[in-house]
Each structure stands twice: as C-alpha cells, then as structure tokens.
Design an enzyme around this catalytic site. Structure first.
Site, PDB file in Angstrom:
ATOM      1  N   SER A  84       3.411  -4.717  -4.996  1.00 31.87           N
ATOM      2  CA  SER A  84       2.501  -5.320  -5.974  1.00 31.87           C
ATOM      3  C   SER A  84       2.145  -4.316  -7.056  1.00 31.87           C
ATOM      4  O   SER A  84       1.904  -3.141  -6.770  1.00 31.87           O
ATOM      5  CB  SER A  84       1.231  -5.797  -5.264  1.00 31.87           C
ATOM      6  OG  SER A  84       0.378  -6.474  -6.157  1.00 31.87           O
ATOM      7  N   GLY A  85       2.078  -4.783  -8.301  1.00 27.00           N
ATOM      8  CA  GLY A  85       1.835  -3.890  -9.422  1.00 27.00           C
ATOM      9  C   GLY A  85       0.437  -3.333  -9.503  1.00 27.00           C
ATOM     10  O   GLY A  85       0.239  -2.170  -9.861  1.00 27.00           O
ATOM     11  N   HIS A  86      -0.571  -4.140  -9.157  1.00 31.73           N
ATOM     12  CA  HIS A  86      -1.944  -3.696  -9.415  1.00 31.73           C
ATOM     13  C   HIS A  86      -2.428  -2.618  -8.447  1.00 31.73           C
ATOM     14  O   HIS A  86      -3.515  -2.091  -8.616  1.00 31.73           O
ATOM     15  CB  HIS A  86      -2.901  -4.886  -9.445  1.00 31.73           C
ATOM     16  CG  HIS A  86      -3.252  -5.465  -8.115  1.00 31.73           C
ATOM     17  ND1 HIS A  86      -4.461  -5.226  -7.508  1.00 31.73           N
ATOM     18  CD2 HIS A  86      -2.560  -6.272  -7.288  1.00 31.73           C
ATOM     19  CE1 HIS A  86      -4.503  -5.873  -6.363  1.00 31.73           C
ATOM     20  NE2 HIS A  86      -3.373  -6.506  -6.202  1.00 31.73           N
ATOM     21  N   GLN A 121       0.811  -1.217   0.000  1.00 34.91           N
ATOM     22  CA  GLN A 121       0.000   0.000   0.000  1.00 34.91           C
ATOM     23  C   GLN A 121       0.843   1.265   0.000  1.00 34.91           C
ATOM     24  O   GLN A 121       0.368   2.340  -0.390  1.00 34.91           O
ATOM     25  CB  GLN A 121      -0.928   0.014   1.223  1.00 34.91           C
ATOM     26  CG  GLN A 121      -1.947  -1.097   1.255  1.00 34.91           C
ATOM     27  CD  GLN A 121      -3.010  -0.966   0.179  1.00 34.91           C
ATOM     28  OE1 GLN A 121      -3.296   0.116  -0.309  1.00 34.91           O
ATOM     29  NE2 GLN A 121      -3.622  -2.087  -0.196  1.00 34.91           N
ATOM     30  N   CYS A 143     -18.194 -10.061   5.179  1.00 33.80           N
ATOM     31  CA  CYS A 143     -19.325 -10.948   4.880  1.00 33.80           C
ATOM     32  C   CYS A 143     -19.433 -11.266   3.392  1.00 33.80           C
ATOM     33  O   CYS A 143     -19.954 -12.308   3.018  1.00 33.80           O
ATOM     34  CB  CYS A 143     -20.627 -10.344   5.396  1.00 33.80           C
ATOM     35  SG  CYS A 143     -20.855  -8.601   5.029  1.00 33.80           S
TER      36      CYS A 143
END
Length: 401
Positions: free
Chosen positions: A202-204, A182, A327
């Site tokens: 992370s790339g995305h 993040q 949930c």
C-alpha cells in the site's frame, strides 16, 4: 514543558513526501491525459505508469509485468485471496491456511469464504507473535489452495520467517500470498528469493498518497479479473488509472527502498531507547518479539489504564499514537492481535502503539519519553481499577514480565 507536535503513528499512515508529491503534481495539471488515449498527452501518462510499474517491481525483485496497481492493501488482499480461492474451487481445493492475527482485510475475506464452503485453518501464534514454517507444513493438505501469512504484523511489528514459509509452500505446490503492507520499505524484500507468489502493498504506508497500492502476482499464476469493463492492468482491473497516485507510489517506493539497512540502523536505535524508557513504568510489558520486529514499532501494554484515555491524553500533548483497544471505532473489544498472543482482555485494552520512522528525531523521542509517564501517572491516579490492583497485589514497582 514546551508542547510540540510528534507524529508517532506511521503504521496507520504516513505524510506524503515532497519527492512523491512533486512527481505526481504534473499529472494533475499538465500531463493529465487518459493513459488509454493514443495521442501524446495520453501516451505520456501511459509511459509514467510503466515507469512506476518498473519502480515497484524493482523494489521487490519482481518483473514489470507481474505488478498490478490497485487502490491499496485491502483491495490487493481481497483480490489475491478470492482469486486463488475461485481457481482452487474449480480444482476441488477449498482449504486455506492463514494466522489468527492477520489484518482484517485477510481475516474477513477468509471468513467470507468460509460462508461459501471453504475451510480455513487459523494458525496460532506464539506469545511473541510468531508462526513457524513447521506449523505451515503440518497444516498443508491435499486440498490446500492458498497460504496467506502477513510479512510483518501491523500492531506488534513481528516479522515472520517468510522465506522459510515460502520454501515450504513451493515444495508443496501451494500458492503463497503475503500481506507486506507494513514490511515494504522497512525490510529488504526479494519475492523470488523468498518464494513469494503474491504480495500486497500500500502506498500510504511509505509516503505515497492514500488510495493506491499494488498486487504482485508471479508470472504463471492466473486469477480471475477483479473488475470487468476495460483493458487497464492487462484487462485484470478495469477503470481509468489514477496516474498521479501511481506515479507518486513509484517514487515513494524507490525512496523507501534506497537504503533500508541505513534506515533500520537509525530507527532501531530510537525504537530501542523508547522501549527501554517506557518499560521503566511499573506494570508494563513489551508486546511482540524484541528482535524479530519492525525497526519503528513499539507496542507496550500498560496495566490499569484504558487505551482510549491514553491516546486522548497524549493527543492533548501533541503526540499522535494508537492503541490495541478498538473502542474508538465503536467496538469495546480489545485488539484481536493482542488476544492472539495471549494477553487477557484487561491488559490488551491498555496497550500503546508508537510507530516511528526515519523522519522521527531524537528530540521527538525525548518528548515522548517525557510525556508518557506523566500521562500514565495522571490516568492511574484517577483509576479505581489501578487502586484495586495495587491494593490486592501489593504492587509498588516492577514490570509485568
């Protein structure tokens, strides 16, 4: 009210940027060679990977040969933690330190290691979602092989004192890993200055495709291979490289780190306006520290409603967001992050996370501010729980805290 589409879930994933996509496309259709091949088409792919490796290294202050490409943050976390643990076990060091509100890629890996004879210390976090370097120092033992603490929390956005924690670990001779999925692109990062030994990204999360990431491993640290079978990633992770995605990651991380101060200034203004306006709804509270926080993160608990109902109602109005309630993934349990900062179950279930970016506009913020109170009023009007809360506590207005 005119309906519009607002994407406010960038902490979950991001749109692939035109820059990243344009860089990747030739490696699907023109420069499609295998980077292990010796002919020119293959060597062009190898050069593209080398360029991307340098781009990632430059973005975090590392050396090119310290960057290993992976499939994403979860793989990087697993490789780092299991790898250091395997080395530590051979030295009689089977103690790991982490926090109670890490991403599940870290928590579940640590739980796996506990089943195999390791002892894990889960440091508690404050009600603002922060841990201190002193806590880490006090927890380190002679048999500690690894400290793994996330740079910035994926749910409530709190930014940890990584430099101070890294300094303690370096002084104690303990390897320090951080999940920076993040944080990369949102916070200035220099792994050398911050005494970080290993870092996952992370790339995305930064406008590259899904399915590509990287693990930084400081030179001098050796961990076992992740995958056997080939010489890729300096024989540490076998398998033909995903050249287009790696190229896209290189461009995306370069773009994401070109002007972090400017991004922080722009996005923080929108974030603060969003927080201030939503907190005007009675019985709400901000989760996480107001200042030590990612510039695009808003996480607010709204009493008397369920997170899933809130998300579905916002979706009908064109707003993509997320909740602290799990949930929708088949579990009725609220977020472990919100429980870790001391929220009771019923309040943790009603949280709303809005994660904006530098692509978010002021008009988008206006629309969210217009929609959220209407949705909350509608859901509370249908809620017997809210009626009971108001009746029992005599609530007429104001915030939880």
């Amino acid at each position: 009210m005119e309906k519009r589409f607002v994407y406010a879930d960038n902490a979950a994933t991001t749109r692939v940027s035109e820059r990243a996509l344009s860089a990747a496309l030739p490696y699907f259709t023109e420069q499609y060679g295998n980077a292990s091949s010796i002919y020119m088409l293959g060597q062009n792919a190898a050069k593209a990977i080398l360029k991307a490796r340098k781009q990632v290294a430059d973005a975090i202050g590392a050396k090119t040969n310290e960057v290993y490409f992976t499939s994403g943050g979860s793989e990087s976390d697993n490789w780092a933690i299991k790898g250091v643990a395997e080395v530590g076990e051979k030295k009689g060091k089977k103690h790991i330190i982490t926090t109670a509100f890490e991403h599940h890629a870290v928590l579940h890996t640590c739980q796996y290691l506990e089943k195999h004879g390791f002892e894990v210390t889960y440091l508690p976090v404050s009600d603002k979602g922060l841990v201190t370097a002193e806590q880490v120092r006090d927890a380190i033992r002679e048999d500690t092989c690894l400290v793994t603490i996330m740079f910035a929390n994926n749910e409530i956005g709190t930014i940890q004192p990584i430099g101070e924690i890294g300094k303690v670990c370096r002084e104690k001779g303990v390897i320090f890993h951080t999940d920076a999925v993040q944080a990369v692109g949102n916070v200035p990062i220099d792994v050398k200055e911050l005494n970080i030994d290993m870092l996952s990204l992370s790339g995305h999360k930064i406008h590259a495709p899904k399915g590509v990431g990287a693990l930084y491993i400081r030179a001098g640290i050796s961990i076992p291979n992740l995958i056997f079978g080939g010489a890729q990633e300096r024989s540490k992770r076998a398998g033909t490289e995903n050249v287009p995605s790696i190229v896209a990651l290189g461009e995306a991380i370069t773009a994401a780190t070109e002007d972090i101060p400017g991004k922080i200034e722009k996005v923080t203004k929108m974030r603060n306006r969003l927080i201030d306006e939503i907190l005007k709804i009675k019985e709400t509270r901000l989760n996480g520290d107001r200042e030590q926080r990612l510039c695009g993160n808003v996480n607010i608990s709204i009493r008397g409603i369920e997170g899933e109902s809130l998300l579905l109602s916002l979706d009908l109005m064109g707003i993509c967001a997320s909740s602290g309630s799990a949930c929708t993934s088949g579990s009725l349990d609220p977020s472990h992050v919100l429980l870790a900062i001391g929220l009771p179950h019923e309040i943790a279930h009603g949280s709303l996370r809005l994660s904006i970016s530098d692509e978010t506009t002021d008009e988008d913020i206006d629309y969210i501010i217009e929609c959220v109170p209407k949705v909350v009023d509608k859901l509370r009007a249908m809620s017997p729980l809210w009626d009971r809360i108001c009746r029992d506590e005599g609530i007429t207005g104001g915030n939880l805290y």
